[in-house]
Design a protein around this motif. Structure first.
Motif, PDB file in Angstrom:
ATOM      1  N   PHE A  18       0.841  -1.195   0.000  1.00  0.00           N
ATOM      2  CA  PHE A  18       0.000   0.000   0.000  1.00  0.00           C
ATOM      3  C   PHE A  18       0.875   1.243   0.000  1.00  0.00           C
ATOM      4  O   PHE A  18       2.074   1.183   0.256  1.00  0.00           O
ATOM      5  CB  PHE A  18      -0.948   0.018   1.206  1.00  0.00           C
ATOM      6  CG  PHE A  18      -0.291   0.309   2.533  1.00  0.00           C
ATOM      7  CD1 PHE A  18      -0.388   1.566   3.122  1.00  0.00           C
ATOM      8  CD2 PHE A  18       0.425  -0.675   3.211  1.00  0.00           C
ATOM      9  CE1 PHE A  18       0.205   1.832   4.349  1.00  0.00           C
ATOM     10  CE2 PHE A  18       1.017  -0.422   4.438  1.00  0.00           C
ATOM     11  CZ  PHE A  18       0.906   0.846   5.009  1.00  0.00           C
ATOM     12  N   HIS A  19       0.269   2.370  -0.324  1.00  0.00           N
ATOM     13  CA  HIS A  19       0.964   3.643  -0.209  1.00  0.00           C
ATOM     14  C   HIS A  19       0.002   4.695   0.314  1.00  0.00           C
ATOM     15  O   HIS A  19      -1.206   4.468   0.394  1.00  0.00           O
ATOM     16  CB  HIS A  19       1.583   4.078  -1.542  1.00  0.00           C
ATOM     17  CG  HIS A  19       0.589   4.400  -2.616  1.00  0.00           C
ATOM     18  ND1 HIS A  19       0.063   3.451  -3.480  1.00  0.00           N
ATOM     19  CD2 HIS A  19      -0.004   5.570  -2.961  1.00  0.00           C
ATOM     20  CE1 HIS A  19      -0.785   4.013  -4.309  1.00  0.00           C
ATOM     21  NE2 HIS A  19      -0.856   5.304  -4.017  1.00  0.00           N
ATOM     22  N   VAL A  20       0.530   5.840   0.691  1.00  0.00           N
ATOM     23  CA  VAL A  20      -0.277   6.923   1.255  1.00  0.00           C
ATOM     24  C   VAL A  20      -0.168   8.141   0.355  1.00  0.00           C
ATOM     25  O   VAL A  20       0.924   8.529  -0.061  1.00  0.00           O
ATOM     26  CB  VAL A  20       0.185   7.288   2.680  1.00  0.00           C
ATOM     27  CG1 VAL A  20      -0.634   8.455   3.229  1.00  0.00           C
ATOM     28  CG2 VAL A  20       0.078   6.074   3.604  1.00  0.00           C
ATOM     29  N   GLU A  21      -1.325   8.719   0.029  1.00  0.00           N
ATOM     30  CA  GLU A  21      -1.376   9.950  -0.745  1.00  0.00           C
ATOM     31  C   GLU A  21      -1.931  11.054   0.141  1.00  0.00           C
ATOM     32  O   GLU A  21      -2.971  10.884   0.772  1.00  0.00           O
ATOM     33  CB  GLU A  21      -2.247   9.772  -1.990  1.00  0.00           C
ATOM     34  CG  GLU A  21      -1.722   8.720  -2.961  1.00  0.00           C
ATOM     35  CD  GLU A  21      -2.622   8.516  -4.166  1.00  0.00           C
ATOM     36  OE1 GLU A  21      -3.636   9.247  -4.294  1.00  0.00           O
ATOM     37  OE2 GLU A  21      -2.326   7.618  -4.981  1.00  0.00           O
ATOM     38  N   VAL A  32      -3.914   3.731   0.171  1.00  0.00           N
ATOM     39  CA  VAL A  32      -4.280   3.058  -1.079  1.00  0.00           C
ATOM     40  C   VAL A  32      -3.681   1.657  -1.114  1.00  0.00           C
ATOM     41  O   VAL A  32      -2.456   1.493  -1.191  1.00  0.00           O
ATOM     42  CB  VAL A  32      -3.795   3.865  -2.300  1.00  0.00           C
ATOM     43  CG1 VAL A  32      -4.312   3.221  -3.591  1.00  0.00           C
ATOM     44  CG2 VAL A  32      -4.250   5.323  -2.208  1.00  0.00           C
ATOM     45  N   LEU A  33      -4.538   0.636  -1.040  1.00  0.00           N
ATOM     46  CA  LEU A  33      -4.066  -0.738  -1.179  1.00  0.00           C
ATOM     47  C   LEU A  33      -3.572  -0.929  -2.603  1.00  0.00           C
ATOM     48  O   LEU A  33      -4.288  -0.624  -3.560  1.00  0.00           O
ATOM     49  CB  LEU A  33      -5.195  -1.719  -0.857  1.00  0.00           C
ATOM     50  CG  LEU A  33      -5.869  -1.548   0.517  1.00  0.00           C
ATOM     51  CD1 LEU A  33      -6.919  -2.642   0.733  1.00  0.00           C
ATOM     52  CD2 LEU A  33      -4.849  -1.569   1.640  1.00  0.00           C
ATOM     53  N   ASP A  34      -2.365  -1.459  -2.742  1.00  0.00           N
ATOM     54  CA  ASP A  34      -1.735  -1.448  -4.063  1.00  0.00           C
ATOM     55  C   ASP A  34      -0.884  -2.701  -4.276  1.00  0.00           C
ATOM     56  O   ASP A  34       0.332  -2.623  -4.425  1.00  0.00           O
ATOM     57  CB  ASP A  34      -0.887  -0.180  -4.203  1.00  0.00           C
ATOM     58  CG  ASP A  34      -0.398   0.058  -5.618  1.00  0.00           C
ATOM     59  OD1 ASP A  34      -0.804  -0.694  -6.520  1.00  0.00           O
ATOM     60  OD2 ASP A  34       0.400   1.000  -5.810  1.00  0.00           O
ATOM     61  N   ARG A  35      -1.541  -3.861  -4.240  1.00  0.00           N
ATOM     62  CA  ARG A  35      -0.865  -5.108  -4.559  1.00  0.00           C
ATOM     63  C   ARG A  35      -1.760  -5.851  -5.569  1.00  0.00           C
ATOM     64  O   ARG A  35      -2.503  -6.762  -5.207  1.00  0.00           O
ATOM     65  CB  ARG A  35      -0.661  -5.972  -3.313  1.00  0.00           C
ATOM     66  CG  ARG A  35       0.419  -7.055  -3.497  1.00  0.00           C
ATOM     67  CD  ARG A  35       0.359  -8.110  -2.396  1.00  0.00           C
ATOM     68  NE  ARG A  35       0.326  -7.585  -1.057  1.00  0.00           N
ATOM     69  CZ  ARG A  35       1.407  -7.232  -0.354  1.00  0.00           C
ATOM     70  NH1 ARG A  35       2.603  -7.359  -0.875  1.00  0.00           N
ATOM     71  NH2 ARG A  35       1.273  -6.767   0.880  1.00  0.00           N
TER      72      ARG A  35
END
Length: 268
Positions: A18-21, A32-35
């Motif tokens: 995940f990353h953070v915006e 943001v879940l991102d896998r």
């Protein structure tokens, strides 16, 4: 003096799945879940998510938090292999980590499309608002693995829809559509899939218009009194109401009402 060390100091150095915006101009942070393609949540990621919520909660520039995902699915659930490899002590922390949206003092929105299974559903249930679409499918499929939900899923769900519907979902590993989730009160909004982002943006703007102090107070009060007797809940409501009466935001709200203008709340 001995130098103190804590694993949290390095745990967020490289985010897993995940990353953070964040843009301070809009007072909103997105986790943001991102896998791709199914945004499976690893064991390590759960602890990182907890720390991320705590960090955003401590950031005064953040007013609202959104949990969303890249791609067609919010999350198909957790890393099954990770459950086998993890120690009992580590597994015991899962519910605490996944409950971090509920502990966060700020409003948290889950934007759910596609699969929202297992820990993906449990994480969403711990949020304050869930927006579903016609593609959304909610499920707690742990029975298919010879298990039960382990991160608050069945407990939170039973509070929302009662024991009968919770047994129907948990014991049958039944999938619930976004429209049915909305009818049952699991989802707080149901929109067309193409409108998920705009509906999320609209809810964020709506929440930002309120006093951040009143929002934090309302969330904590509702969480704290969920299981309280009515007399206790009313007493705590009155005490919190009285405390807000002396706030700058309440004074601003009253003045804005009489002056027929939009209030400019500051959170004090």
């Amino acid at each position: 003096m001995t130098q103190l060390a804590h694993p949290a100091h390095s745990l967020l150095a490289e985010l897993d799945g995940f990353h953070v915006e964040f843009n301070s101009a809009d007072s909103r942070a997105d986790i943001v879940l991102d896998r791709p393609p199914f945004n499976i949540v690893s064991m390590h990621q759960r602890e990182q998510l907890r720390l991320t919520f705590e960090a955003l909660d401590a950031n005064d520039a953040v007013r609202v938090i959104v949990v969303r995902a890249k791609g067609e699915h919010f999350s198909s659930g957790g890393d099954i292999k990770g459950f086998i490899e993890a120690s009992p002590e580590h597994v015991a922390k899962l519910a605490w980590n996944v409950a971090s949206p509920a502990r966060c003092s700020k409003p948290v929105i889950a934007a759910n499309r596609g699969y929202c299974f297992g820990v993906g559903f449990e994480l969403s249930l711990a949020c304050d608002f869930r927006i579903a679409t016609e593609t959304t499918l909610y499920a707690l499929p742990e029975q298919k693995l010879g298990q039960i939900p382990g991160s608050g899923g069945s407990a939170r769900l039973q509070k929302m829809v009662g024991i009968g519907r919770t047994k129907d979902i948990v014991m049958r590993s039944r999938r619930i559509t976004g429209s049915q989730a909305y009818e049952w009160g699991i989802a707080t909004e149901f929109v067309a899939d193409a409108e998920l982002e705009s509906a999320t943006d609209s809810l964020v703007r709506e929440l930002l218009a309120f006093s951040p102090l009143a929002q934090r107070t309302a969330k904590k009060l509702l969480n704290d009194t969920e299981d309280a007797p009515l007399s206790v809940a009313i007493e705590l409501e009155g005490l919190n109401y009285s405390r807000l009466r002396s706030s700058d935001d309440f004074r601003e709200g009253v003045e804005a009402f009489h002056q027929k203008r939009r209030a400019a709340f500051k959170g004090s």
